[in-house]
Scaffold this motif. Structure first.
Motif, PDB file in Angstrom:
ATOM      1  N   PRO A  56       0.793  -1.230   0.000  1.00  0.00           N
ATOM      2  CA  PRO A  56       0.000   0.000   0.000  1.00  0.00           C
ATOM      3  C   PRO A  56       0.825   1.279   0.000  1.00  0.00           C
ATOM      4  CG  PRO A  56      -0.902  -1.590   1.541  1.00  0.00           C
ATOM      5  CD  PRO A  56       0.424  -2.145   1.099  1.00  0.00           C
ATOM      6  N   SER A  57       2.055   1.224   0.533  1.00  0.00           N
ATOM      7  CA  SER A  57       2.881   2.430   0.560  1.00  0.00           C
ATOM      8  C   SER A  57       3.344   2.833  -0.833  1.00  0.00           C
ATOM      9  CB  SER A  57       4.107   2.222   1.453  1.00  0.00           C
ATOM     10  OG  SER A  57       4.970   1.254   0.897  1.00  0.00           O
ATOM     11  N   GLY A  58       3.297   1.910  -1.790  1.00  0.00           N
ATOM     12  CA  GLY A  58       3.711   2.215  -3.157  1.00  0.00           C
ATOM     13  C   GLY A  58       5.199   2.090  -3.398  1.00  0.00           C
ATOM     14  N   VAL A  59       5.953   1.692  -2.373  1.00  0.00           N
ATOM     15  CA  VAL A  59       7.395   1.500  -2.523  1.00  0.00           C
ATOM     16  C   VAL A  59       7.803   0.222  -1.793  1.00  0.00           C
ATOM     17  CG1 VAL A  59       7.901   3.968  -2.730  1.00  0.00           C
ATOM     18  CG2 VAL A  59       7.951   2.870  -0.483  1.00  0.00           C
ATOM     19  N   VAL A  60       8.943  -0.330  -2.178  1.00  0.00           N
ATOM     20  CA  VAL A  60       9.477  -1.500  -1.484  1.00  0.00           C
ATOM     21  C   VAL A  60      10.927  -1.223  -1.129  1.00  0.00           C
ATOM     22  CG1 VAL A  60      10.109  -2.614  -3.666  1.00  0.00           C
ATOM     23  CG2 VAL A  60       9.843  -4.004  -1.615  1.00  0.00           C
ATOM     24  N   ASN A  61      11.322  -1.522   0.109  1.00  0.00           N
ATOM     25  CA  ASN A  61      12.708  -1.329   0.509  1.00  0.00           C
ATOM     26  C   ASN A  61      13.479  -2.638   0.396  1.00  0.00           C
ATOM     27  OD1 ASN A  61      12.171  -2.870   2.848  1.00  0.00           O
ATOM     28  ND2 ASN A  61      11.651  -1.044   4.031  1.00  0.00           N
ATOM     29  N   GLU A  62      14.773  -2.584   0.671  1.00  0.00           N
ATOM     30  CA  GLU A  62      15.612  -3.767   0.447  1.00  0.00           C
ATOM     31  C   GLU A  62      15.244  -4.923   1.370  1.00  0.00           C
ATOM     32  OE1 GLU A  62      20.311  -5.160   0.420  1.00  0.00           O
ATOM     33  OE2 GLU A  62      19.801  -3.041   0.225  1.00  0.00           O
ATOM     34  N   GLU A  63      14.946  -4.648   2.629  1.00  0.00           N
ATOM     35  CA  GLU A  63      14.638  -5.721   3.558  1.00  0.00           C
ATOM     36  C   GLU A  63      13.375  -6.464   3.139  1.00  0.00           C
ATOM     37  OE1 GLU A  63      16.497  -7.030   5.991  1.00  0.00           O
ATOM     38  OE2 GLU A  63      17.973  -5.670   5.130  1.00  0.00           O
TER      39      GLU A  63
END
Length: 226
Positions: A56-63
């Motif tokens: 839902p945030s529209g982004v994905v981080n490395e973890e």
């Protein structure tokens, strides 16, 4: 080593509390993405709906990316390969991948030209982004692939298999024997491998090409590097 990774590989669940506290990001118009990619507007809508449903945030981080990728390799350790792959997706080096970056890379890997796919793969292998692939970088990539596949590969791999793969890689790729592989050398060598694969089976020089092909044939999204 072709690995069938479904399109949902970047669509893992994010913890509810994190979702609630993260400012949502919305992509630019789908019309612009349609012009910049090889996807139709309808395909982009489907991709975005799935991406937003699970992220839902529209982004994905490395973890989060590592957690996603690890699900497909339960018998191995995918963390290092996922790290290199994430860096290839995160072209701006911001520590996160937006929907636009995800879909642009997906477009290249799934529907790009041979040269576009090769450029993307070269960038993945060029860990320090200096425009060259050296033996240390290639060893890191190959070891990460073996770690990801785990101990239950068949046939069982010999302990020195990563080193042998790297040696064959450089024998074929490093045309001027200066210890590094340039993009031009990489593309030229891959084209030569494609030529070998197009030959009748009896005419293929498997003694020269088999191990080399097995390295290049590993693809994160079921897309041949060559």
């Amino acid at each position: 080593m072709n690995i069938n990774i479904s399109m949902s590989f970047l669509l893992d669940k994010i913890e509810d509390e994190l979702e609630l506290t993260t400012v949502c990001y919305r992509p630019e118009g789908l019309e612009q993405l349609e012009a910049q990619t090889n996807f139709t507007k309808r395909e982009l809508q489907v991709l975005y709906r799935g991406f937003k449903n699970e992220c839902p945030s529209g982004v994905v981080n490395e973890e989060t990316f590592k957690q996603i990728y690890a699900q497909f390799f339960p018998h191995g350790d995918a963390s290092m390969y996922a790290h290199y792959l994430f860096n290839a997706f995160d072209t701006a080096q911001t520590g996160s991948v937006k929907f636009e970056g995800f879909v642009m890379a997906l477009s290249t890997l799934l529907r790009g030209t041979v040269h576009e796919k090769l450029r993307w793969t070269f960038n993945l292998y060029d860990i320090n982004k200096d425009g060259y692939i050296n033996k240390e970088e290639m060893m890191d990539i190959v070891k990460a692939i073996y770690d990801m596949m785990g101990k239950y590969t068949y046939p069982v791999l010999k302990e020195d298999a990563p080193r042998l793969h790297v040696e064959v890689f450089f024998q074929k790729m490093d045309k001027n024997k200066d210890g590094v592989v340039t993009l031009d050398e990489f593309i030229e060598s891959c084209q030569e491998v494609r030529t070998i694969l197009l030959l009748p089976r009896k005419q293929r020089r498997w003694s020269d090409a088999t191990m080399f092909i097995s390295v290049l044939d590993f693809n994160p999204l079921q897309v041949s590097g060559c």
